[in-house]
Design an enzyme around this catalytic site. Structure first.
Site: not given
Length: 571
Positions: A254, A289
């Site tokens: 993330d 990401e």
């Protein structure tokens, strides 16, 4: 020889266990094991440890200057995040069968939130749904974060015990059983791992390890001191523990742009290198990401990146929404869409009124991009959690679904998308008291209001209703859902038979895009073993275009219909 990690409880194989914690601000640290207090020895770098006889299933806490706290590297908890922690033998689970993994080219990702995927909201219940997904053609489950957070319900991005599965979902062995069931049906399992921040409730690290954090905040709280070796060891152990102890096939990491070590993310590159040296008998896939659109991690060992450019330009083009981060694509979204089809990304560092973003990515393989028409982020970060289909309508949604699954980029579906679900996916959490619930509501309302949403009438994110409304199953119209599932099944069958072999043969050049009117495109993607051609109309017919002569799949007529697509695959 590698020094022992200053984190966690681990069996040593001779009946003894090593318990360790890094508490540089502490004056006294003891282990409380089944009610016994055992003084721990201080190390030279603020670490404390002891080696004692123990067994799996024992409750323990660390007594730090008189305060009893859970292990931040706990593998399991008895109850909430406050403790106690539980000793777990990660080698005890019987996997029954071996698993050799799957190649990245075969990946069709299915993003799943355990708590809302089934009525029960558990690993065991989710495992019972896996044969159905495999029959559709899904090849990779991507679990939203499962690390333990405070309360019973949440997205998972506010975890505070990074190695402990959330007990509302089940035990560590029930998660392992979920993974084994998925792999038994030929599906990989990847975990969304959050290493850039901790949740706002139940994180005790600042109390005894203030050096774990920096004075440079993230959007979600205190920044993390990734330049420190003890901090790197904490996250390295967590990642390798999830990978090896749960037989995962990889990670989605993330918001890596917020993992700042001051050394061009050397920590992440070193972690990738170490994972690549492991002999696990299966490929491990690392996906990140990164809102900066940079390529450096993919060039240094990461396999792919969530490609928000695809989602954002498609969203602006078909909805007309330009608020917040969508404003970057407001000027000419269909030109941006053409660039994304041709090169993968829309932003590659070219001049832009809002400033340049990204670097050139056309040299990367098509599988270096994970494309999605919707994700938890894009749905849930709206005031009312509307899915893409609710904004653009059934016809457009079916065509863009087909486009997504027939492009050479790796596709990701969000749970429910495979059957055209219109159920919202709202932001939800479970703060411990009314003051914190009020703070969440006010903060959420202010954040969404700043980017143009009507947040005054949003569902209460701290209430049970938002959580319950976010369940996509069962479908309200079973016949319609089955029609969508048939579409998904046909597309994924085509992808497996005809597109995956081309991906494995290798890319031989960038895409060739021709525009046919303001909202229609003809695209050619070349490979060593053939090519994919696609004709699509996304709001206006493809003026002057001829239908593809050897069409492998068609939805509508893109030469006459406002929304339609057809694809030709040659090998």
């Amino acid at each position: 020889m590698t020094a022992p990690s200053p984190w966690g409880a681990r069996p040593l194989g001779d009946g003894s266990w090593r318990f360790s914690i890094w508490a540089p601000a502490a004056r006294y640290v003891a282990l409380l094991l089944e009610g016994r207090e055992l003084a721990m020895e201080p190390g030279r770098a603020g670490d404390w440890s002891c080696r004692i006889p123990a067994r799996p299933g024992m409750a323990y806490l660390f007594r730090i200057d008189g305060r009893d706290l859970p292990d931040p590297a706990s593998r399991a908890q008895i109850g909430g995040v406050e403790g106690p922690s539980l000793t777990v033998d990660p080698e005890a689970f019987d996997w029954a069968r071996t698993w050799s993994g799957r190649s990245l080219e075969e990946a069709v990702f299915f993003e799943l939130h355990v708590g809302t995927f089934t009525r029960e909201g558990t690993f065991a219940a989710a495992a019972r749904r896996l044969p159905d997904l495999a029959a559709l053609g899904v090849t990779a489950i991507q679990l939203m974060p499962v690390a333990q957070f405070m309360g019973r319900r949440g997205w998972g991005y506010d975890g505070v015990l990074i190695r402990a599965p959330h007990p509302a979902y089940g035990t560590p062995d029930e998660l392992r059983a979920f993974v084994a069931e998925a792999q038994g049906h030929g599906m990989m399992v990847l975990l969304d791992l959050v290493m850039n921040h901790f949740g706002p409730f139940g994180n005790f690290l600042p109390d005894y390890a203030p050096d774990f954090f920096t004075d440079q905040p993230t959007p979600w709280g205190d920044g993390i001191a990734f330049h420190r070796p003890e901090v790197q060891a904490f996250f390295r152990d967590a990642a390798l523990g999830w990978l090896c102890e749960y037989r995962l096939d990889g990670f989605r990491l993330d918001a890596v742009h917020e993992i700042r070590d001051g050394q061009d993310q050397r920590f992440l590159r070193a972690l990738s290198d170490e994972i690549r040296t492991l002999d696990l008998g299966r490929p491990v896939h690392l996906i990140c990401e990164d809102e900066r659109n940079l390529t450096h991690l993919r060039e240094a060992g990461f396999d792919a990146e969530w490609n928000d450019d695809w989602h954002n330009v498609l969203h602006v083009a078909l909805t007309g929404e330009t608020q917040g981060y969508y404003s970057r694509y407001a000027r000419d979204p269909f030109a941006d869409l053409a660039r994304a089809l041709e090169r993968g990304q829309a932003d590659e560092g070219q001049p832009h009124p809002e400033g340049p973003r990204g670097t050139e990515a056309a040299h990367l393989s098509w599988t270096a991009f994970v494309n999605a028409n919707q994700t938890h982020d894009q749905i849930g970060n709206r005031a009312h959690g509307e899915r893409f289909i609710s904004l653009i309508g059934e016809e457009a949604a079916r065509v863009t679904h087909a486009v997504l699954l027939c492009m050479p980029f790796l596709p990701l579906l969000f749970m429910g998308e495979e059957e055209g679900s219109e159920a919202p996916f709202l932001f939800f959490c479970d703060p411990p008291d009314e003051a914190m619930r009020r703070a969440v509501r006010d903060g959420r309302r202010a954040e969404l209001g700043r980017i143009g949403y009507d947040a005054e009438h949003m569902p209460d994110p701290t209430g049970l209703e938002a959580f319950e409304a976010s369940r996509p199953y069962p479908a309200r119209d079973p016949a319609r859902a089955e029609s969508w599932r048939a579409l998904t099944r046909d597309l994924l069958d085509l992808r497996a038979r005809r597109i995956v072999p081309l991906l494995k043969s290798g890319k031989s050049g960038i895409g060739d895009v021709t525009r046919h009117g303001p909202r229609a495109f003809a695209v050619r993607w070349p490979f060593e073993a053939g090519e994919i051609r696609m004709l699509m109309s996304l709001g206006t017919p493809a003026t002057g275009a001829a239908s593809l002569p050897a069409c492998a799949f068609r939805l509508g007529d893109p030469t006459h219909d406002a929304f339609g697509m057809e694809v030709e695959i040659t090998a």
